[in-house]
Design a protein around this motif. Structure first.
Motif, PDB file in Angstrom:
ATOM      1  N   LYS A   1       0.799  -1.319   0.100  1.00  0.00           N
ATOM      2  CA  LYS A   1      -0.073   0.104   0.095  1.00  0.00           C
ATOM      3  C   LYS A   1       0.914   1.534  -0.069  1.00  0.00           C
ATOM      4  O   LYS A   1       1.838   1.324   0.715  1.00  0.00           O
ATOM      5  CB  LYS A   1      -0.794  -0.126   1.065  1.00  0.00           C
ATOM      6  CG  LYS A   1      -1.841   1.182   1.366  1.00  0.00           C
ATOM      7  CD  LYS A   1      -2.657   0.918   2.732  1.00  0.00           C
ATOM      8  CE  LYS A   1      -3.479   2.156   2.998  1.00  0.00           C
ATOM      9  NZ  LYS A   1      -4.184   2.151   4.083  1.00  0.00           N
TER      10      LYS A   1
ATOM     11  N   TYR B   1     -10.486   4.066  -1.845  1.00  0.00           N
ATOM     12  CA  TYR B   1      -9.989   2.906  -2.583  1.00  0.00           C
ATOM     13  C   TYR B   1     -10.768   1.575  -2.355  1.00  0.00           C
ATOM     14  O   TYR B   1     -11.319   1.213  -1.322  1.00  0.00           O
ATOM     15  CB  TYR B   1      -8.568   2.507  -2.267  1.00  0.00           C
ATOM     16  CG  TYR B   1      -7.807   1.309  -2.899  1.00  0.00           C
ATOM     17  CD1 TYR B   1      -7.315   1.608  -3.956  1.00  0.00           C
ATOM     18  CD2 TYR B   1      -8.119   0.045  -2.199  1.00  0.00           C
ATOM     19  CE1 TYR B   1      -6.640   0.420  -4.542  1.00  0.00           C
ATOM     20  CE2 TYR B   1      -7.467  -1.115  -3.028  1.00  0.00           C
ATOM     21  CZ  TYR B   1      -6.697  -0.830  -3.971  1.00  0.00           C
ATOM     22  OH  TYR B   1      -6.073  -2.050  -4.754  1.00  0.00           O
TER      23      TYR B   1
ATOM     24  N   PRO C   1     -11.508  -2.434  -3.734  1.00  0.00           N
ATOM     25  CA  PRO C   1     -10.955  -3.441  -4.684  1.00  0.00           C
ATOM     26  C   PRO C   1     -11.974  -3.964  -5.434  1.00  0.00           C
ATOM     27  O   PRO C   1     -13.249  -3.793  -5.158  1.00  0.00           O
ATOM     28  CB  PRO C   1     -10.731  -4.691  -3.417  1.00  0.00           C
ATOM     29  CG  PRO C   1     -10.414  -3.970  -2.245  1.00  0.00           C
ATOM     30  CD  PRO C   1     -11.480  -2.794  -2.258  1.00  0.00           C
TER      31      PRO C   1
ATOM     32  N   GLU D   1      -1.684  -1.583  -3.876  1.00  0.00           N
ATOM     33  CA  GLU D   1      -2.862  -0.459  -3.608  1.00  0.00           C
ATOM     34  C   GLU D   1      -2.249   0.820  -3.660  1.00  0.00           C
ATOM     35  O   GLU D   1      -1.253   1.359  -3.025  1.00  0.00           O
ATOM     36  CB  GLU D   1      -3.337  -0.637  -2.130  1.00  0.00           C
ATOM     37  CG  GLU D   1      -4.070  -2.033  -2.064  1.00  0.00           C
ATOM     38  CD  GLU D   1      -4.857  -2.054  -0.545  1.00  0.00           C
ATOM     39  OE1 GLU D   1      -5.186  -0.841  -0.063  1.00  0.00           O
ATOM     40  OE2 GLU D   1      -4.948  -2.980   0.152  1.00  0.00           O
TER      41      GLU D   1
END
Length: 347
Positions: free
Chosen positions: A142, A256, A258, A306
């Motif tokens: 990340k 964010y 997924p 990420e």
């Protein structure tokens, strides 16, 4: 700037139409660039539906093309600022990158060159997080990016045309701003979701439609930093209203989410739809991207890591938090269904 005539390039696109709406709502007059009378009529219809006839009276159009000079002198006549929104976006990586890079780089140069010739100094330009978060050696884990980061194309393991075009176009815009004393602000959206105004939507909303119709058979692991189109449009208006934003970049990237979570959000809201629960391994995406290309080429840089984005500067510009990723997704789906742009759920 609280009023005046603003030129919006690419006025018939998903972001373009919303930007036109928000500028008119804020009291500006708007001239939009379009590629046909049919496109202009679609924008007029959206404005009439949402703002009424008075707003339509403050709206005009000029036919132009980012790759040709015709129409741009007329487009710039009498305008006080330019919102350069137009972009060429494709869902599948083209065999010839110039199909995307050309309109981005040459188109930006053309717009700014004609603005300079007309004495227009104030420019707000739609850029992208693609110009921010790549070529920094981030392959796993990340990481959070800010407006200080700038994509390094030379250091990227896998390039794709949209990223190349947008990055070169933004760098060129800042060069021209410095040379010709332009007051430039750039807005950097993530994956743009939110309500469609008509059937002319976007690649991102096309993905939502594909999930709802069950055409996405397997889910990659990577995610998206989502932003609602209404926030993107509002940021353009806010930047034009605040002279102090000149010389600054603003990230427009919120939650964010997924890809598997995107699918689950839509499944929860629409349990009658056959939305896939299958996941595709990362190694498959990498293999396809390397040897086949296509849409996999556009996400390979985000597999296994990420990319988050600092929203503080963008939210400060708006004076409020961004619309949540979930709300933006659900607004996308609701509009696609209400407009009849996705097939009905099977019984």
């Amino acid at each position: 700037m609280q009023s005046g005539l603003v030129l919006v390039t690419g006025a018939s696109g998903f972001v373009g139409k919303w930007t036109v709406l928000e500028l008119l709502r804020a009291g500006f007059s708007v001239r939009g660039t379009v590629r046909s009378d049919l496109k202009a009529e679609a924008v007029r219809a959206a404005v009439h539906e949402h703002l009424g006839a008075d707003a339509v009276g403050r709206l005009s159009f000029v036919q132009t093309d980012l790759m040709h000079n015709a129409g741009w002198l007329e487009a710039m006549d009498g305008v006080s600022a330019v919102a350069h929104v137009a972009a060429q976006i494709v869902g599948i990586e083209p065999k010839d990158p110039h199909e995307v890079v050309g309109p981005a780089l040459e188109g930006t140069e053309r717009v700014l060159r004609h603005a300079i010739a007309a004495g227009v100094r104030r420019i707000v330009m739609t850029s992208s997080i693609a110009t921010v978060a790549y070529g920094h050696g981030h392959e796993t884990g990340k990481r959070t990016y800010t407006e200080e980061h700038f994509t390094n194309l030379e250091a990227m393991k896998y390039t794709w045309a949209y990223c190349t075009g947008k990055t070169k176009a933004e760098r060129r815009a800042w060069e021209m701003a410095k040379t010709d004393d332009l007051e430039l602000t750039t807005i950097h959206p993530g994956a743009i979701m939110g309500p469609a105004l008509d059937e002319d939507t976007s690649i991102s909303l096309g993905l939502v439609g594909a999930i709802l119709e069950g055409r996405v058979k397997a889910r990659p692991s990577n995610g998206f930093s989502l932003i609602d189109v209404r926030d993107v449009a509002a940021m353009h208006v806010a930047a034009l209203r605040k002279p102090e934003t000149a010389g600054h970049r603003y990230l427009a990237a919120g939650d964010y989410v997924p890809f598997p979570e995107v699918a689950e959000i839509l499944r929860e809201a629409y349990p009658d739809r056959e939305i896939s629960r299958k996941d595709v391994p990362d190694w498959v995406i990498k293999l396809v991207a390397r040897f086949v290309g296509g849409s996999a080429r556009q996400i390979i840089n985000d597999i296994g890591n990420e990319k988050h984005f600092d929203r503080s500067k963008g939210e400060a510009l708006l004076g409020r938090p961004f619309i949540s990723g979930k709300e933006a997704l659900l607004a996308s789906a609701e509009s696609l269904i209400s407009l009849g742009l996705v097939k009905k759920a099977t019984a």
